[in-house]
Design a protein around this motif. Structure first.
Motif: not given
Length: 320
Positions: A210, A232, A246
């Motif tokens: 991510m 994140l 998120l």
């Protein structure tokens, strides 16, 4: 001295690629017993070594000066190397409460990523042994130290370099990732293989993926599918399902990127891991509502490579 410092079981290592490293005892120092250690580097500069040390100073300020001087000087043992390299100087320091701020000159930024992580870990682990010093912050040319994404590193303590307190080994490892970004027109996904990605064992592979997606592509003809400014919040894996949270910036829509491309940029990248079969995406942990028109946040999404296109299809020739 705090019990947890006395019982410290940690070693931070770095290697060119995945490398298992074992806790070293100082050569010839096994018989030395001390309340304190100076963290040196081994001869190959791939790991940190505890070397027992008995300080001359007994007050906090005196110990700070003495320990910083030791970290900038080679050990008497030729097997060890100083963690603060030649050319990098400590220009100042200050203690505010239990926070020690250390200022380095601009040459600190000349270290490689591997060297910098080792240096930072050695300094923090050494200085936080001093009574009255619980955490350390770094400044480079009077600006707070930032990571490769420009985020301020902030204060660090011994736990900053520990994944599991019961584990004796922490590693900086190297891996190759396969990531999926949007093509220039936003209607397809471009596969990008990213080699030599270094990461700490403190960071899970799903978090690493991510972070790399949010960092953006390195491939010409590709762009980030995730809305700009998205951060994140959390990522975890339970029973093969990866839960990605998120922040609210994920709702900032770039309608030049197809909504399915946004979703499957994340899903397809994460499901490259054999431990992940499905992905659920939330906004600040909230799975109610729909992403744009068709993608319910409450749903778990399987891998879908239907949107992947080649660079040739996008009109771009891949270049190294």
């Amino acid at each position: 001295m705090k019990g947890q410092i006395m019982d410290k079981k940690i070693i931070v290592l770095l290697s060119g690629c995945i490398l298992a490293v074992f806790l070293l005892a100082g050569c010839g120092n096994d018989e030395v017993s001390s309340e304190y250690n100076i963290e040196y580097l081994n001869k190959d500069k791939t790991k940190i070594v505890d070397v027992p040390y008995e300080p001359e100073a007994s007050d906090t300020d005196g110990m700070i000066k003495e320990f910083l001087a030791k970290l900038s000087s080679d050990s008497d043992n030729v097997e060890y190397r100083k963690p603060i390299p030649n050319g990098v100087e400590v220009t100042d320091y200050s203690l505010d409460g239990v926070m020690l701020s250390i200022h380095f000159d601009a040459d600190y930024s000349s270290m490689t990523e591997v060297e910098e992580v080792l240096c930072r870990a050695a300094v923090v682990l050494t200085m936080t042994q001093i009574p009255g010093v619980d955490c350390v912050s770094f400044y480079v040319a009077d600006a707070p130290l930032t990571d490769i994404r420009g985020n301020i590193v902030g204060s660090m303590n011994q736990d900053s370099f520990i994944e599991n307190p019961g584990e004796q080994i922490n590693s900086i490892q190297c891996t190759t990732l396969k990531l999926y970004f949007a093509n220039e027109t936003g209607d397809g996904l471009v596969e990008e293989t990213r080699s030599d990605v270094y990461y700490s064992s403190n960071v899970s592979m799903e978090k690493l993926i991510m972070e790399q997606l949010l960092e953006g592509p390195q491939t010409e003809g590709a762009k980030s599918a995730i809305p700009a400014g998205t951060k994140l919040i959390n990522v975890s894996v339970v029973d093969g399902v990866c839960y990605v949270s998120l922040d609210e910036n994920f709702k900032n829509q770039d309608y030049q990127v197809n909504e399915a491309v946004v979703i499957y940029s994340i899903v397809d990248s994460l499901t490259e891991l054999s431990t992940i079969s499905k992905v659920q995406i939330s906004v600040n942990g909230d799975t109610s509502g729909t992403y744009r028109d068709n993608f319910k946040l409450s749903d778990m999404y399987d891998r879908n490579l239907d949107y992947v296109v080649s660079l040739e299809e996008t009109g771009v020739t891949e270049e190294e």
